[in-house]
Structure formats: structure tokens, C-alpha cells
Design a protein around this motif. Sequence first.
Motif, short mmCIF file in Angstrom:
data_model
loop_
_atom_site.label_atom_id
_atom_site.label_comp_id
_atom_site.label_asym_id
_atom_site.label_seq_id
_atom_site.Cartn_x
_atom_site.Cartn_y
_atom_site.Cartn_z
N ILE A 288 10.25 -40.28 -1.63
CA ILE A 288 11.67 -40.12 -1.30
C ILE A 288 12.33 -39.10 -2.22
O ILE A 288 13.08 -38.23 -1.76
CB ILE A 288 12.40 -41.48 -1.36
CG1 ILE A 288 11.94 -42.37 -0.20
CG2 ILE A 288 13.91 -41.30 -1.33
CD1 ILE A 288 12.36 -43.81 -0.31
N GLY A 289 12.05 -39.17 -3.51
CA GLY A 289 12.62 -38.20 -4.45
C GLY A 289 12.20 -36.77 -4.12
O GLY A 289 13.02 -35.86 -4.13
N ALA A 290 10.93 -36.59 -3.79
CA ALA A 290 10.44 -35.25 -3.45
C ALA A 290 11.09 -34.74 -2.17
O ALA A 290 11.45 -33.56 -2.06
CB ALA A 290 8.92 -35.28 -3.30
N THR A 291 11.25 -35.62 -1.19
CA THR A 291 11.88 -35.23 0.08
C THR A 291 13.33 -34.82 -0.13
O THR A 291 13.79 -33.79 0.39
CB THR A 291 11.79 -36.37 1.10
OG1 THR A 291 10.42 -36.70 1.31
CG2 THR A 291 12.43 -35.99 2.42
N LEU A 292 14.06 -35.61 -0.91
CA LEU A 292 15.46 -35.28 -1.19
C LEU A 292 15.59 -33.94 -1.90
O LEU A 292 16.48 -33.14 -1.58
CB LEU A 292 16.11 -36.38 -2.03
CG LEU A 292 16.33 -37.72 -1.34
CD1 LEU A 292 16.85 -38.75 -2.34
CD2 LEU A 292 17.28 -37.58 -0.17
N MET A 293 14.71 -33.68 -2.86
CA MET A 293 14.77 -32.42 -3.60
C MET A 293 14.39 -31.25 -2.70
O MET A 293 15.07 -30.22 -2.69
CB MET A 293 13.84 -32.47 -4.81
CG MET A 293 13.91 -31.25 -5.69
SD MET A 293 15.49 -31.04 -6.51
CE MET A 293 15.21 -31.96 -8.00
N ALA A 294 13.34 -31.41 -1.92
CA ALA A 294 12.86 -30.31 -1.07
C ALA A 294 13.86 -29.95 0.03
O ALA A 294 14.02 -28.79 0.38
CB ALA A 294 11.52 -30.68 -0.46
N MET A 295 14.51 -30.97 0.58
CA MET A 295 15.42 -30.73 1.70
C MET A 295 16.85 -30.49 1.24
O MET A 295 17.73 -30.21 2.07
CB MET A 295 15.36 -31.90 2.67
CG MET A 295 13.99 -32.05 3.32
SD MET A 295 13.91 -33.39 4.50
CE MET A 295 14.85 -32.68 5.84
N ARG A 296 17.08 -30.60 -0.05
CA ARG A 296 18.42 -30.40 -0.62
C ARG A 296 19.46 -31.25 0.10
O ARG A 296 20.56 -30.81 0.41
CB ARG A 296 18.82 -28.92 -0.57
CG ARG A 296 17.93 -28.06 -1.43
CD ARG A 296 18.40 -26.64 -1.44
NE ARG A 296 17.51 -25.85 -2.27
CZ ARG A 296 17.71 -24.59 -2.53
NH1 ARG A 296 18.76 -23.96 -2.03
NH2 ARG A 296 16.87 -23.93 -3.28
N ILE A 297 19.08 -32.50 0.37
CA ILE A 297 19.97 -33.43 1.05
C ILE A 297 21.08 -33.91 0.12
O ILE A 297 22.19 -34.20 0.54
CB ILE A 297 19.16 -34.63 1.60
CG1 ILE A 297 18.23 -34.16 2.70
CG2 ILE A 297 20.06 -35.74 2.09
CD1 ILE A 297 17.26 -35.20 3.20
N THR A 298 20.78 -33.99 -1.14
CA THR A 298 21.72 -34.52 -2.13
C THR A 298 21.60 -33.70 -3.41
O THR A 298 20.81 -32.77 -3.49
CB THR A 298 21.42 -36.01 -2.38
OG1 THR A 298 22.44 -36.54 -3.22
CG2 THR A 298 20.06 -36.21 -3.00
N GLN A 299 22.37 -34.07 -4.40
CA GLN A 299 22.30 -33.38 -5.68
C GLN A 299 20.96 -33.67 -6.35
O GLN A 299 20.40 -34.76 -6.19
CB GLN A 299 23.43 -33.84 -6.59
CG GLN A 299 24.79 -33.43 -6.09
CD GLN A 299 25.89 -33.83 -7.06
OE1 GLN A 299 25.64 -34.33 -8.15
NE2 GLN A 299 27.12 -33.61 -6.66
N PRO A 300 20.45 -32.71 -7.11
CA PRO A 300 19.15 -32.92 -7.77
C PRO A 300 19.11 -34.15 -8.66
O PRO A 300 18.07 -34.78 -8.79
CB PRO A 300 18.98 -31.64 -8.61
CG PRO A 300 19.80 -30.62 -7.92
CD PRO A 300 20.96 -31.36 -7.33
N ARG A 301 20.23 -34.54 -9.24
CA ARG A 301 20.22 -35.69 -10.13
C ARG A 301 19.74 -36.95 -9.43
O ARG A 301 19.09 -37.79 -10.03
CB ARG A 301 21.57 -35.91 -10.76
CG ARG A 301 22.60 -36.43 -9.79
CD ARG A 301 23.92 -36.64 -10.43
NE ARG A 301 24.88 -36.82 -9.35
CZ ARG A 301 25.94 -37.57 -9.45
NH1 ARG A 301 26.20 -38.20 -10.56
NH2 ARG A 301 26.76 -37.68 -8.44
N VAL A 302 20.05 -37.09 -8.14
CA VAL A 302 19.62 -38.26 -7.39
C VAL A 302 18.09 -38.30 -7.32
O VAL A 302 17.47 -39.33 -7.56
CB VAL A 302 20.25 -38.29 -5.98
CG1 VAL A 302 19.69 -39.44 -5.16
CG2 VAL A 302 21.76 -38.37 -6.08
N ALA A 303 17.49 -37.16 -7.01
CA ALA A 303 16.03 -37.08 -6.95
C ALA A 303 15.42 -37.36 -8.32
O ALA A 303 14.41 -38.07 -8.41
CB ALA A 303 15.58 -35.71 -6.44
N TYR A 304 16.02 -36.82 -9.37
CA TYR A 304 15.49 -37.07 -10.72
C TYR A 304 15.54 -38.56 -11.07
O TYR A 304 14.59 -39.10 -11.63
CB TYR A 304 16.24 -36.25 -11.77
CG TYR A 304 15.86 -34.79 -11.78
CD1 TYR A 304 14.54 -34.40 -11.98
CD2 TYR A 304 16.81 -33.81 -11.60
CE1 TYR A 304 14.19 -33.06 -12.00
CE2 TYR A 304 16.46 -32.46 -11.61
CZ TYR A 304 15.15 -32.10 -11.81
OH TYR A 304 14.80 -30.78 -11.81
#
Length: 87
Positions: free
Chosen positions: A20-36
Motif C-alpha cells: 500500500i505504501g509503495a502504491t501510494l508513493m508511485a501513484m502520488r495519491i497522497t503526500q509522501p509522508r503518508v507512504a513513509y
Amino acid sequence: MPHDLLNSTLQYLASGAGAIGATLMAMRITQPRVAYFIWIGSNLLFIPYCALTDQWGVLGLNVVYLAINVIGLIRWREPRLLPKVKQ
């Protein structure tokens, strides 16, 4: 909780969170902090799983990933720490 159930739960929660973190970061769905934060949670789940199942190499890798994700979160929080990018 039986030992096998604990191992399976840790393993699948950690894997799902990492994906999920990788998907959020790759798709730029949310701010990077959420993925981190999600990746950090994934690492914190993988570390005890690896210790319980004697997977020391993977445990070491997740400790390194944890450090990388904490650095990424700090650098996101403090943009002045980012190097200048030439265009």
C-alpha cells in the motif's frame, strides 16, 4: 494466539502495508509522508516476524529499510535538508 497465527498475521499485515505504501508513493495519491508512515509501520511489523522465524538477513534488511524510511520522512518534513537539484 498460537505461534503460527501470530507469524502469519505479522507477515501478511507487513506485506500488505508495504504494498500500500509503495502504491501510494508511485501513484502520488497522497503526500509522501503518508507512504513513509505506512512503510515504517510495515518495517516495524516485519522485524518481529523475522526474529520469530529466524530470518536474520531479512530482519537486517528491514532495519535498513526502517532507517531509510525515517530519513525520507525527516527530509520530507525539513525540505532545507534536501540537496539542490540542477535542471
